[in-house]
Motif scaffolding. Structure first.
Motif, mmCIF file in Angstrom:
data_model
loop_
_atom_site.group_PDB
_atom_site.id
_atom_site.type_symbol
_atom_site.label_atom_id
_atom_site.label_comp_id
_atom_site.label_asym_id
_atom_site.label_seq_id
_atom_site.Cartn_x
_atom_site.Cartn_y
_atom_site.Cartn_z
ATOM 1 N N VAL A 190 0.884 -1.198 -0.159
ATOM 2 C CA VAL A 190 -0.059 0.027 0.168
ATOM 3 C C VAL A 190 1.003 1.299 0.024
ATOM 4 N N VAL A 191 0.694 2.116 -0.819
ATOM 5 C CA VAL A 191 1.288 3.413 -0.937
ATOM 6 C C VAL A 191 0.191 4.610 -0.234
ATOM 7 N N GLU A 192 0.683 5.461 0.559
ATOM 8 C CA GLU A 192 -0.135 6.152 1.322
ATOM 9 C C GLU A 192 0.376 7.301 1.933
ATOM 10 N N GLN A 193 -0.256 8.464 1.880
ATOM 11 C CA GLN A 193 0.112 9.644 2.524
ATOM 12 C C GLN A 193 -0.248 9.996 3.974
ATOM 13 N N ASN A 194 -1.175 9.091 4.374
ATOM 14 C CA ASN A 194 -1.225 8.937 5.828
ATOM 15 C C ASN A 194 -0.457 7.911 6.715
ATOM 16 N N ALA A 195 0.577 8.465 6.987
ATOM 17 C CA ALA A 195 1.724 7.666 7.470
ATOM 18 C C ALA A 195 1.399 6.959 8.733
ATOM 19 N N ASN A 196 0.657 7.716 9.498
ATOM 20 C CA ASN A 196 0.454 6.991 10.682
ATOM 21 C C ASN A 196 -0.672 5.685 10.660
ATOM 22 N N LYS A 197 -1.753 5.935 9.750
ATOM 23 C CA LYS A 197 -2.445 4.734 9.669
ATOM 24 C C LYS A 197 -1.672 3.760 9.158
ATOM 25 N N ALA A 198 -0.920 4.160 7.693
ATOM 26 C CA ALA A 198 -0.285 2.999 7.056
ATOM 27 C C ALA A 198 0.831 2.256 8.003
ATOM 28 N N LEU A 199 1.453 2.816 8.646
ATOM 29 C CA LEU A 199 2.536 2.223 9.479
ATOM 30 C C LEU A 199 2.140 1.096 10.558
ATOM 31 N N LYS A 200 0.833 1.756 11.245
ATOM 32 C CA LYS A 200 -0.237 0.800 12.030
ATOM 33 C C LYS A 200 -0.067 -0.376 11.677
ATOM 34 N N ILE A 201 -0.705 -0.518 10.595
ATOM 35 C CA ILE A 201 -1.058 -2.088 10.020
ATOM 36 C C ILE A 201 0.109 -2.761 9.415
ATOM 37 N N ALA A 202 1.150 -2.110 9.045
ATOM 38 C CA ALA A 202 2.149 -2.773 8.264
ATOM 39 C C ALA A 202 3.196 -3.405 9.086
ATOM 40 N N ARG A 204 6.378 -3.714 7.774
ATOM 41 C CA ARG A 204 7.671 -2.967 7.116
ATOM 42 C C ARG A 204 7.050 -1.762 6.408
ATOM 43 N N GLY A 205 7.981 -0.978 6.402
ATOM 44 C CA GLY A 205 7.840 0.441 5.312
ATOM 45 C C GLY A 205 8.938 0.986 4.719
ATOM 46 N N TYR A 206 8.650 1.481 3.933
ATOM 47 C CA TYR A 206 9.624 2.416 3.058
ATOM 48 C C TYR A 206 9.250 3.948 3.111
ATOM 49 N N VAL A 207 10.140 4.881 3.296
ATOM 50 C CA VAL A 207 9.893 6.401 2.792
ATOM 51 C C VAL A 207 10.411 6.470 1.500
ATOM 52 N N LEU A 208 9.230 7.227 0.788
ATOM 53 C CA LEU A 208 9.768 7.532 -0.589
ATOM 54 C C LEU A 208 9.731 9.001 -0.710
ATOM 55 N N GLU A 209 10.731 9.733 -0.788
ATOM 56 C CA GLU A 209 10.802 11.165 -1.225
ATOM 57 C C GLU A 209 11.619 11.862 -2.312
ATOM 58 N N THR A 210 11.066 12.473 -3.343
ATOM 59 C CA THR A 210 11.500 12.831 -4.467
ATOM 60 C C THR A 210 12.027 11.782 -5.132
ATOM 61 N N GLY A 211 11.285 10.584 -5.390
ATOM 62 C CA GLY A 211 11.591 9.533 -6.459
ATOM 63 C C GLY A 211 12.838 8.726 -5.730
ATOM 64 N N ASN A 212 13.449 8.695 -4.654
ATOM 65 C CA ASN A 212 14.260 7.801 -3.739
ATOM 66 C C ASN A 212 13.721 7.413 -2.605
ATOM 67 N N ILE A 213 14.104 6.082 -2.506
ATOM 68 C CA ILE A 213 14.085 5.561 -1.000
ATOM 69 C C ILE A 213 14.906 6.045 -0.137
ATOM 70 N N VAL A 214 14.392 6.869 0.899
ATOM 71 C CA VAL A 214 15.364 7.345 1.845
ATOM 72 C C VAL A 214 15.547 6.554 3.308
ATOM 73 N N LEU A 215 14.496 5.797 3.545
ATOM 74 C CA LEU A 215 14.498 5.002 4.793
ATOM 75 C C LEU A 215 13.783 3.754 4.668
ATOM 76 N N SER A 216 14.074 2.354 5.070
ATOM 77 C CA SER A 216 13.469 1.241 5.222
ATOM 78 C C SER A 216 13.630 0.785 6.514
ATOM 79 N N ASP A 217 12.528 0.049 7.107
ATOM 80 C CA ASP A 217 12.707 -0.525 8.397
ATOM 81 C C ASP A 217 11.530 -1.305 8.646
ATOM 82 N N THR A 218 11.293 -1.829 10.040
ATOM 83 C CA THR A 218 10.139 -2.438 10.644
ATOM 84 C C THR A 218 9.156 -1.005 10.546
ATOM 85 N N ALA A 219 7.782 -1.372 10.621
ATOM 86 C CA ALA A 219 6.887 -0.328 10.609
ATOM 87 C C ALA A 219 6.842 0.231 11.949
ATOM 88 N N GLU A 220 7.188 -0.443 13.115
ATOM 89 C CA GLU A 220 7.248 -0.063 14.345
ATOM 90 C C GLU A 220 8.412 0.853 14.552
#
Length: 235
Positions: A190-202, A204-220
């Motif tokens: 799922v790609v989502e602007q509502n980071a709080n809701k998206a990370l609560k159910i995931a 793992r997560g990735y942070v995408l900024e200006t076309g680059n993955i800048v962070l990846s980790d467990t959602a928690e």
């Protein structure tokens, strides 16, 4: 590994949108990609689905390179898609929308069985099976968009901005639906602007900024990350 994206590059004309991003999704996972407007989240999802051609890199699904396969072929392989803004067929009924979701199924009995399963999952859709989609609320249309994607019984479900334009209560309902689908065995990205809701159910997560993955980790870990909290979680 169900989905593996390596060095994916996508552009619109002369403008590069994705600058060589890599991510992976294991079978059974629920992965969230968060980021601001214009980060390239929708482009990422559309590229995986085959609706936007990649300029470089690779997309591998269950061991098969699908980078240049058409979207209908990807759907046949078990990839479902819930587009940004729902995109239901407004002048068609709920039932007709669901039937179009299963257009590739030649077995009519199987198609009807799958639609019945969607109705079991979303009783509100069953109640409104003959209603025109454009007359439904935004939340009901979002349920229909998800239900339409489920008629082909996908193994991997791609969901683009499920919360867009919905009331807070409906946003919560939709994220619960996504979590439930994952618990039933569907792998979800799922790609989502509502980071709080998206990370609560995931998981793992990735942070995408200006076309680059800048962070990846467990959602928690992302939820407790100072940078993520300041940029996306309002703290």
């Amino acid at each position: 590994m169900m989905l593996q994206i390596k060095d994916l590059k996508v552009s619109f004309g002369q403008m590069d949108v994705l600058h060589g991003i890599s991510l992976d999704v294991n079978e059974g996972e629920l992965i969230s990609v968060i980021g601001p407007n214009g980060a390239g989240k929708t482009t990422l999802i559309r590229s995986i689905m085959g609706l936007k051609e990649a300029n470089g890199g690779s997309i591998v699904y269950n061991g098969t390179d699908i980078t240049h396969l058409p979207a209908w072929h990807r759907a046949q392989l078990g990839i479902g898609y819930v587009p940004e803004g729902r995109r239901v067929f407004g002048n068609l009924s709920v039932e007709e929308n669901l039937r179009l979701g299963g257009y590739q199924l030649k077995d009519e009995a199987q198609k009807q069985k799958n639609i019945s399963q969607v109705y079991e999952m979303f009783p509100r859709l069953k109640e409104r099976s003959g209603q025109l989609a454009r007359t439904m609320s935004g939340g009901e249309q979002q349920m229909l968009a998800i239900g339409r994607a489920l008629v082909l019984t996908p193994k991997l479900l791609l969901i683009d901005e499920v919360s867009m334009g919905l009331m807070p209560l409906m946003v919560t309902t939709c994220f619960k639906i996504i979590k439930d689908l994952n618990k039933q065995g569907i792998t979800v990205l799922v790609v989502e602007q509502n980071a709080n809701k998206a990370l609560k159910i995931a998981h793992r997560g990735y942070v995408l900024e200006t076309g680059n993955i800048v962070l990846s980790d467990t959602a928690e870990n992302l939820r407790t990350n100072d940078v993520v909290q300041k940029a996306y979680l309002g703290s």
